[in-house]
Design an enzyme around this catalytic site. Structure first.
Site: not given
Ligand code: GLU
Length: 510
Positions: A266-268, A270
């Site tokens: 997920s974006k998190r 990263g």
């Protein structure tokens, strides 16, 4: 029977930036299309106005272009099945939904969002089954199946908003043939009556997707695993429209998993682990928050492509580095696995390093050029070539070109005090001054002659090589970083070498 020419589509919804999982889906479609001499289509699925994010479509187009993924038909390029933006095709969907209603495969439903939410809540409280609009519950709700015709027509005439839902048939087995997963079979008792057409006059994803894949003559639907649960519904729609015989083949790609633990990347992840999750930088138009991109972090597009190619596909050989032409030649859906692949940020860096090493000195010089411009330095091509030659092996990401070379172009403005305190001895200044005097006498200055002088000096005086080289490095670079001292001096040249000794000693004596 001759099979139809391959036509595939990448069909993103412009609800935000494209995550690398989406780029991988685009890539696999692209490789498949090119391999089979087929056509690659970009279709923008923007029928959910609530989730529309300004700038997302151009982000998707530009970031895929940066990756080198080109489309044959798209909103920008046009093509025989234009328009390629679903919001511009609403009349088409209206005709098709009408066909389903007339044939009794879809019906009008008048229940409001609040009413449905209340039922979901009530279901939760009872701790029983979660509420869904399906073959059981539809009988008790407000729709054109449960209500007498006069009644629902009156609702419609009074302007009450309604949606159109699919009428899922009772007790049928729906089979999805997936090129990656084999047969996936579901009983219709487990499917709900999904909304196909919304009260805002636009279709939902399910209807628009199927109608467009049919009209655009798509032969293979290659998309993420998250759409697998929707595939039986899509198969039913093909059946209801009478298109089952020419239905595209499905291939649902496995998830890209987070580097640690399980679950989808997920974006998190990263943010948490310090690597980009997006191909190019994205600025959230609402919050203004900036998410880093592979491009801005100094990855080469060919490396990103290669990283993504390996996340799900397996060449079946030891080969790790591919050109796009090789990927096109070797790619096949049969070699895409069922199971998710973990994203490995270190391996990603390694891939980039490998692709950097494949670049010529001239190409690397070009990549360094913006940094040189930014710092107002303009070395000769010859000098630049020498520098690149020395540093290239240490470069993993594009910015490393500058961080490992800047001292070839700029004199150090500061000297690392910690290094200074550690290496500078009472005799150091004297040794360096004497050594510099010997170097000054050299007629030919290069790494061999310099090496000879150093050897002669250390043998004669008993000063150790390190006692000479470490301080010299500090004077040249300002720290203990950089390539071999002799290489460094060789490129700097005699004049600059001696100048850095003088200015450095002066600065350190203050
Ligand atoms: N619009 C869908 C998405 O955002 C496309 C899914 C599909 O390819 O069918 O991913």
């Amino acid at each position: 029977m001759m099979s139809a020419p391959v036509r595939v589509r990448f069909a993103p919804s412009p609800t935000g930036p494209l995550h690398i999982g989406g780029v991988r889906t685009a890539l696999y479609n692209y490789l498949f299309a090119r391999k089979h001499g087929g056509t690659m289509i970009l279709r923008i699925e923007d029928t959910d106005q609530n989730r529309f994010v300004p700038g997302a479509e151009s982000y998707i187009v530009n970031s895929l272009a940066w990756c080198g993924l080109e489309f044959d038909e798209s909103p920008e390029k046009g093509g025989p099945h234009a328009p390629y933006r679903q919001s511009e095709r609403s009349d088409i969907y209206r005709d098709y939904i009408q066909k389903l209603i007339t044939a009794g495969h879809a019906y009008y439903a008048f229940d409001t969002e609040d009413e449905l939410n209340a039922m979901r809540e009530a279901g939760k409280e009872k701790g029983g089954q979660t509420f869904q609009y399906d073959q059981q519950t539809r009988k008790t709700l407000q729709n054109s199946i449960a209500l007498p015709e006069a009644e629902w027509k009156q609702l419609m005439d009074s302007g009450k908003p309604y949606v159109v839902r699919i009428k899922i048939p009772e007790n049928e087995q729906v089979v999805v043939h997936d090129l990656i997963r084999g047969e996936v079979s579901v009983n219709t008792a487990n499917l709900d009556d999904k909304v196909l057409f919304k009260s805002d006059g636009l279709p939902t994803y399910h209807l628009a997707n199927v109608v467009d894949d049919y009209l655009m003559k798509i032969t293979h639907v290659i998309r993420g695993e998250e759409w697998l649960p929707s595939a039986p519904l899509h198969v039913l729609l093909y059946r209801f429209f009478g298109w089952e015989g020419i239905m595209p083949k499905f291939a649902h790609l496995p998830l890209i998993l987070k580097p640690d633990g399980n679950g989808k990347l997920s974006k998190r992840d990263g943010d948490r682990l310090g690597f980009p999750v997006f191909p190019t930088e994205w600025k959230d138009p609402k919050s203004g928050e900036i998410y880093s991109g592979y491009r801005e972090s100094g990855y080469l597009p060919e490396a990103v492509i290669n990283i993504l190619a390996h996340l799900g596909w397996n060449p079946g050989t030891e080969q790790e580095l591919f050109t796009t032409a090789e990927l096109i030649q070797q790619f096949s859906l049969e070699r895409v696995g069922k199971h998710g692949s973990k994203f490995d940020p270190e391996k990603a860096k390694w891939f980039n390093h490998q692709y950097m090493q494949r670049k010529s000195d001239a190409e690397l010089s070009q990549l360094l050029q913006p940094y040189l411009d930014q710092h107002g330095v303009s070395p000769s091509a010859y000098y630049l070539g020498k520098v690149i030659h020395i540093i290239r092996e240490r470069v993993f990401l594009v910015p490393d070109l500058w961080s490992t070379s800047w001292f070839f172009f700029i004199r150090p403005g500061q000297y690392d005090t910690q290094v200074y305190q550690k290496i500078w001895q009472p005799g150091t200044t004297g040794w360096i001054t004497d050594f510099a005097r010997e170097v000054e006498k050299l007629e030919e200055f290069n790494k061999d002659t310099l090496h000879a002088v150093a050897q002669e000096y250390t043998t004669r005086t008993g000063v150790k090589t390190g006692q000479l080289m470490n301080p010299l490095r500090l004077l040249m670079v300002g720290s203990n970083q950089g390539p071999g001292m002799m290489d460094l001096a060789d490129v700097l040249g005699k004049e600059e070498f001696l100048e850095r000794i003088t200015t450095g000693l002066e600065a350190l004596s203050r």
